[in-house]
Design an enzyme around this catalytic site. Structure first.
Site, PDB file in Angstrom:
ATOM      1  N   TRP A 164      22.361  36.216  19.489  1.00  0.00           N
ATOM      2  CA  TRP A 164      21.703  36.199  18.173  1.00  0.00           C
ATOM      3  C   TRP A 164      22.655  35.660  17.127  1.00  0.00           C
ATOM      4  O   TRP A 164      23.841  35.996  17.117  1.00  0.00           O
ATOM      5  CB  TRP A 164      21.297  37.623  17.802  1.00  0.00           C
ATOM      6  CG  TRP A 164      21.027  37.852  16.341  1.00  0.00           C
ATOM      7  CD1 TRP A 164      21.958  38.041  15.357  1.00  0.00           C
ATOM      8  CD2 TRP A 164      19.753  37.932  15.702  1.00  0.00           C
ATOM      9  NE1 TRP A 164      21.334  38.237  14.134  1.00  0.00           N
ATOM     10  CE2 TRP A 164      19.988  38.172  14.322  1.00  0.00           C
ATOM     11  CE3 TRP A 164      18.437  37.839  16.161  1.00  0.00           C
ATOM     12  CZ2 TRP A 164      18.942  38.321  13.412  1.00  0.00           C
ATOM     13  CZ3 TRP A 164      17.409  37.976  15.236  1.00  0.00           C
ATOM     14  CH2 TRP A 164      17.656  38.213  13.887  1.00  0.00           C
ATOM     15  N   ASN A 224      22.892  34.950  12.650  1.00  0.00           N
ATOM     16  CA  ASN A 224      22.256  34.941  11.345  1.00  0.00           C
ATOM     17  C   ASN A 224      23.118  34.178  10.340  1.00  0.00           C
ATOM     18  O   ASN A 224      23.410  32.999  10.569  1.00  0.00           O
ATOM     19  CB  ASN A 224      21.813  36.327  10.882  1.00  0.00           C
ATOM     20  CG  ASN A 224      22.833  37.430  10.937  1.00  0.00           C
ATOM     21  OD1 ASN A 224      23.136  37.946  12.012  1.00  0.00           O
ATOM     22  ND2 ASN A 224      23.357  37.838   9.791  1.00  0.00           N
ATOM     23  N   ASP A 225      23.566  34.770   9.247  1.00  0.00           N
ATOM     24  CA  ASP A 225      24.094  34.042   8.093  1.00  0.00           C
ATOM     25  C   ASP A 225      25.182  33.014   8.439  1.00  0.00           C
ATOM     26  O   ASP A 225      26.099  33.306   9.207  1.00  0.00           O
ATOM     27  CB  ASP A 225      24.731  35.016   7.099  1.00  0.00           C
ATOM     28  CG  ASP A 225      23.857  36.198   6.761  1.00  0.00           C
ATOM     29  OD1 ASP A 225      22.725  36.283   7.273  1.00  0.00           O
ATOM     30  OD2 ASP A 225      24.316  37.050   5.993  1.00  0.00           O
ATOM     31  N   GLN A 247      27.314  34.484  11.573  1.00  0.00           N
ATOM     32  CA  GLN A 247      27.150  35.823  12.111  1.00  0.00           C
ATOM     33  C   GLN A 247      26.583  35.730  13.528  1.00  0.00           C
ATOM     34  O   GLN A 247      25.595  35.017  13.770  1.00  0.00           O
ATOM     35  CB  GLN A 247      26.213  36.636  11.234  1.00  0.00           C
ATOM     36  CG  GLN A 247      26.774  36.952   9.853  1.00  0.00           C
ATOM     37  CD  GLN A 247      27.752  38.111   9.893  1.00  0.00           C
ATOM     38  OE1 GLN A 247      27.374  39.269   9.899  1.00  0.00           O
ATOM     39  NE2 GLN A 247      29.038  37.787   9.932  1.00  0.00           N
ATOM     40  N   SER A 256      29.355  39.154   6.627  1.00  0.00           N
ATOM     41  CA  SER A 256      29.458  37.808   6.054  1.00  0.00           C
ATOM     42  C   SER A 256      30.594  37.659   5.050  1.00  0.00           C
ATOM     43  O   SER A 256      31.028  38.631   4.424  1.00  0.00           O
ATOM     44  CB  SER A 256      28.140  37.426   5.388  1.00  0.00           C
ATOM     45  OG  SER A 256      27.149  37.191   6.347  1.00  0.00           O
ATOM     46  N   ARG A 287      28.840  44.006  -0.263  1.00  0.00           N
ATOM     47  CA  ARG A 287      29.226  43.041   0.769  1.00  0.00           C
ATOM     48  C   ARG A 287      29.075  41.571   0.350  1.00  0.00           C
ATOM     49  O   ARG A 287      28.564  41.246  -0.686  1.00  0.00           O
ATOM     50  CB  ARG A 287      28.408  43.284   2.032  1.00  0.00           C
ATOM     51  CG  ARG A 287      26.902  43.196   1.886  1.00  0.00           C
ATOM     52  CD  ARG A 287      26.215  43.457   3.229  1.00  0.00           C
ATOM     53  NE  ARG A 287      24.761  43.491   3.119  1.00  0.00           N
ATOM     54  CZ  ARG A 287      24.048  44.586   2.913  1.00  0.00           C
ATOM     55  NH1 ARG A 287      24.653  45.744   2.772  1.00  0.00           N
ATOM     56  NH2 ARG A 287      22.730  44.516   2.824  1.00  0.00           N
ATOM     57  N   ASP A 288      29.556  40.714   1.260  1.00  0.00           N
ATOM     58  CA  ASP A 288      29.366  39.260   1.280  1.00  0.00           C
ATOM     59  C   ASP A 288      30.186  38.528   0.212  1.00  0.00           C
ATOM     60  O   ASP A 288      29.640  37.885  -0.697  1.00  0.00           O
ATOM     61  CB  ASP A 288      27.882  38.903   1.119  1.00  0.00           C
ATOM     62  CG  ASP A 288      26.993  39.615   2.116  1.00  0.00           C
ATOM     63  OD1 ASP A 288      27.492  40.001   3.191  1.00  0.00           O
ATOM     64  OD2 ASP A 288      25.787  39.803   1.822  1.00  0.00           O
ATOM     65  N   GLU A 323      22.056  40.123  -1.608  1.00  0.00           N
ATOM     66  CA  GLU A 323      22.923  39.735  -0.504  1.00  0.00           C
ATOM     67  C   GLU A 323      23.431  38.305  -0.682  1.00  0.00           C
ATOM     68  O   GLU A 323      22.843  37.489  -1.384  1.00  0.00           O
ATOM     69  CB  GLU A 323      22.164  39.813   0.820  1.00  0.00           C
ATOM     70  CG  GLU A 323      21.846  41.206   1.287  1.00  0.00           C
ATOM     71  CD  GLU A 323      21.400  41.221   2.733  1.00  0.00           C
ATOM     72  OE1 GLU A 323      22.042  41.905   3.539  1.00  0.00           O
ATOM     73  OE2 GLU A 323      20.400  40.549   3.066  1.00  0.00           O
TER      74      GLU A 323
END
Length: 517
Positions: free
Chosen positions: A45, A47-48, A64, A108, A170-171, A225
């Site tokens: 999987w 993601n970002d 990610q 992230s 976060r991020d 986010e």
């Protein structure tokens, strides 16, 4: 702080285990929808997009990654690199959970070339408060790591602790300006309001809180986010600032905010020491079904190479969160968009267009010129398009159809995805009602009054094995959606409904692989 920076497992061991996890999934991967020219993991999987940068002669894209299944899980950082942004190379997984601070996920973050010439990565270390799941909230902190080659990293541990144990914190996105380093990241306050915080540093290690840069006015938006913050220049040479974020908790309204969470931006003004002042409403980066968590970087950051020409380059994530997700059983799940150049158009709004390098993907081209399609008919323009860029200009003055456009992934069973100009709605529709797999539904990219009054409408449509990416009128609007093609040849057809379609120009480009298959 020492305990939180303690290594609970060797990072090298954790990385080796993750590589084995990806390899196991990749060994049984189904490639029917696996992208030919979009970045995806070999297995597992994703993601970002994370850590986007140009460092020592190579473009780097991290992302990610959950290496052990096709569902979201403990986050690692996957990594690919390129010397031309066209052909990509798989690099070793860059980060795995190994410190107490990031025990449950290396979340992230961003990358910059530091004052010492090394590549500095800033990321969120994530832990479950109860050690198992989010039932008792998260514990999130900002961490740093450094590298001499962009491939192998040394973790430095926590640089910004969570001040009050906030659940969402976060991020980080980092940049340098006027001799000072700045960082923005997202937070959810004690009263569940989404904010973007601004910190500063002189040495990249010790960071100081500056201000709440932005607080979302909607009390229903509880977290912002993947924030982004960068300058653009308007047609008169004035500097504007763009604040981007992915809003959690936004509600659908008309064509806006139709996805589970929605990524967008506001344009305004800012200078160090002052407040960010928005001058526009919240606008979507992308009107498709499957776009989220974009990140951008400026190509001059820390480098003097000829390739660093000052463009703002953005990648987004094709988020597949709406059930059913056919990719769950494919050995891989998730891909990134094409790289997009972000700029302020003469209309005063943000445009995002495919990076200029994407023209290098073209293997051969067919110029079909002017094409007329009569009401109620279809015209096949390609018998089987697995990986194609379509450049299409619709003659609005001589098109009388209520709805007209192009069907892609049109297979013998009657499945297709339809990209159409809808004269009644006044927008571009990406319609998946006839898809054989996955979520269906449609999305609309509304056109402005000036666009509707113009003589022509331009579309650039990128068709990959399992996705469609649309750029409208020089990227004033974009649409990114999964399109899980059924079996058999995948035709491309022009269509006209309740009136005729006049296509002023149509060019088809077959596209080559970026080398990650």
């Amino acid at each position: 702080m020492n305990d939180i920076n303690r290594e609970f497992v060797s990072h090298d061991e954790a990385l080796a285990r993750a590589e084995a996890g990806v390899a196991k999934l990749a060994a049984t991967r189904n490639d029917r929808w696996y992208p030919k020219f979009h970045i995806a993991s070999n297995g597992g999987w994703i993601n970002d997009p994370n850590g986007l940068c140009y460092y020592r002669g190579r473009w780097h894209v991290y992302y990610q990654l959950h290496p052990y299944s096709t569902q979201w899980g403990s986050c690692h950082w996957g990594h690919v690199s390129s010397d031309d942004m066209i052909t990509w190379k798989r690099e070793p997984i860059a980060f795995a959970p190994s410190l107490e601070a990031d025990r449950d996920g290396v979340f992230s973050g961003s990358a910059v070339t530091g004052d010492d010439g090394r590549l500095w990565v800033f990321y969120t270390g994530h832990r479950w408060a109860n050690g198992v799941d989010d039932a008792d909230d998260n514990l999130e902190v900002q961490c740093a790591a450094v590298s001499d080659d962009g491939v192998h990293f040394e973790k430095l541990g926590v640089i910004i602790d969570n001040p009050k144990g906030f659940r969402h914190f976060r991020d980080p996105k980092v940049w340098k300006q006027d001799g000072m380093w700045y960082m923005v990241f997202g937070m959810s306050t004690a009263d569940a309001r989404g904010e973007v915080l601004l910190y500063s540093s002189e040495n990249m290690r010790i960071w100081h809180f500056e201000q709440v840069l932005f607080r979302h006015p909607n009390p229903g938006v509880y977290m912002l986010e993947c924030p982004d913050f960068f300058p653009v220049t308007d047609k008169d040479g004035n500097e504007k600032w763009v604040i981007g974020f992915s809003a959690m908790g936004s509600k659908p309204s008309g064509f806006m905010n139709r996805n589970a969470n929605n990524a967008g931006y506001m344009i305004g003004t800012w200078e160090p020491g002052g407040q960010f002042t928005p001058e526009t409403e919240f606008r979507l980066w992308d009107c498709g079904h499957n776009f989220y968590a974009p990140q951008s970087f400026n190509t001059v950051a820390g480098d003097t190479d000829d390739n660093t020409d000052g463009r703002q380059i953005m990648y987004g994530w094709y988020s597949p969160f709406v059930q059913p997700i056919p990719l769950d059983d494919e050995g891989w799940c998730g891909q990134l968009t094409l790289p997009r150049e972000v700029f302020l158009g003469e209309d005063g709004d943000i445009h995002t267009v495919p990076a200029a390098e994407m023209a290098g993907l073209r293997e051969d081209s067919t110029d079909l010129g002017v094409v007329e399609v009569k009401s109620g008919t279809e015209t096949v323009v390609a018998e089987n398009a697995e990986a194609m860029e379509i450049e299409m200009t619709i003659d609005l003055k001589n098109t009388t159809a209520d709805r007209a456009g192009i069907k892609v992934h049109a297979t013998p069973d009657g499945s297709y995805t339809y990209v159409a100009y809808d004269d009644q709605i006044g927008g571009i529709v990406l319609d998946r009602q006839a898809n054989a797999f996955g979520d269906r539904g449609y999305r609309v990219a509304p056109l402005t009054a000036d666009e509707l009054a113009a003589d022509q409408l331009t579309l650039r449509i990128y068709v990959d094995r399992g996705s469609v990416e649309v750029y409208v009128n020089d990227g004033h609007q974009t649409m990114s959606s999964y399109s899980y093609a059924a079996d058999g040849p995948r035709a491309v057809k022009l269509v006209a409904e309740s009136g005729d379609l006049t296509v002023a120009s149509l060019t088809l480009h077959n596209l080559k692989s970026i080398g990650l298959e």
